[in-house]
Motif scaffolding. Structure first.
Motif, mmCIF file in Angstrom:
data_model
loop_
_atom_site.group_PDB
_atom_site.id
_atom_site.type_symbol
_atom_site.label_atom_id
_atom_site.label_comp_id
_atom_site.label_asym_id
_atom_site.label_seq_id
_atom_site.Cartn_x
_atom_site.Cartn_y
_atom_site.Cartn_z
ATOM 1 N N LEU A 118 0.810 -1.222 0.000
ATOM 2 C CA LEU A 118 0.000 0.000 0.000
ATOM 3 C C LEU A 118 0.843 1.273 0.000
ATOM 4 C CD1 LEU A 118 -2.824 -1.075 2.485
ATOM 5 C CD2 LEU A 118 -2.819 -1.177 -0.024
ATOM 6 N N GLY A 119 2.164 1.125 -0.183
ATOM 7 C CA GLY A 119 3.037 2.287 -0.275
ATOM 8 C C GLY A 119 3.357 2.922 1.067
ATOM 9 N N LYS A 120 3.343 2.130 2.146
ATOM 10 C CA LYS A 120 3.650 2.642 3.480
ATOM 11 C C LYS A 120 4.838 1.875 4.074
ATOM 12 C CE LYS A 120 -1.220 3.657 4.170
ATOM 13 N NZ LYS A 120 -2.425 3.341 4.927
ATOM 14 N N PRO A 121 6.017 1.997 3.476
ATOM 15 C CA PRO A 121 7.170 1.222 3.949
ATOM 16 C C PRO A 121 7.543 1.519 5.399
ATOM 17 C CG PRO A 121 7.873 2.902 2.393
ATOM 18 C CD PRO A 121 6.379 2.891 2.379
ATOM 19 N N GLU A 122 7.204 2.703 5.874
ATOM 20 C CA GLU A 122 7.523 3.055 7.261
ATOM 21 C C GLU A 122 6.737 2.209 8.269
ATOM 22 O OE1 GLU A 122 4.045 5.561 5.964
ATOM 23 O OE2 GLU A 122 5.972 5.051 5.061
ATOM 24 N N ASP A 123 5.623 1.605 7.845
ATOM 25 C CA ASP A 123 4.810 0.748 8.719
ATOM 26 C C ASP A 123 5.138 -0.738 8.557
ATOM 27 O OD1 ASP A 123 3.503 3.012 9.616
ATOM 28 O OD2 ASP A 123 1.847 2.797 8.187
ATOM 29 N N GLN A 124 6.074 -1.070 7.676
ATOM 30 C CA GLN A 124 6.370 -2.461 7.358
ATOM 31 C C GLN A 124 7.243 -3.123 8.413
ATOM 32 O OE1 GLN A 124 5.213 -4.491 4.715
ATOM 33 N NE2 GLN A 124 6.077 -5.940 6.169
#
Length: 154
Positions: A118-124
């Motif tokens: 979903l384009g949220k690498p900071e939450d991965q």
């Protein structure tokens, strides 16, 4: 084989469009292992099937275990997004469970990579390592570390 597979994937995508389910359907395409080592099935030298990697199916070198992963979900996944995220096929259960909002009730090693999609690498969340123990071909073991988790000694 590739032409046939391309045709069949195209048919699935077209059917999803025809039924109006495009925005509600994620299409995932991947593999369970690298290129086959059977010369009668594929000319892996001619097609440069594993590129600069060494190893083929049945090997725990990257050519045997590293595979492509393609996900298509219009309106959710940005077009032409790429990642070097360290993942394994058992992460699919966690990812799909999160997509359909179903809680996994048993312990698994899988980590959802939905934030990345979903384009949220900071939450991965990131695997510190992946481990393989393969009894075939005389027995093999491999570990791949995620360098993101390695820190300087204090």
């Amino acid at each position: 084989m590739i032409t046939r597979m391309d045709r069949y994937v195209g048919r699935v995508i077209n059917l999803i469009k025809e039924t109006g389910l495009t925005e509600d359907t994620i299409v995932i395409f991947s593999s369970d292992n690298g290129t086959t080592h059977l010369k009668l099935e594929v000319d892996y030298d001619f097609f440069d099937s594993v590129g600069p990697l060494r190893g083929l199916k049945g090997s725990l070198y990257e050519g045997g275990i590293r595979v492509p992963f393609i996900a298509h979900w219009p309106g959710k996944i940005k077009f032409d997004q790429q990642s070097d995220h360290l993942a394994a096929n058992y992460d699919l259960l966690a990812t799909i469970s999160e997509i359909v909002d179903v809680q996994i009730t048993t312990d698994t090693d899988g980590t959802s990579f939905l934030p990345l999609l979903l384009g949220k690498p900071e939450d991965q969340k990131i695997h510190p390592y992946l481990f393989w123990d393969f009894a075939g071909y005389g027995g093999q073991m491999a570990v791949r570390l995620s360098l993101i988790h390695i820190s300087e000694p204090t």
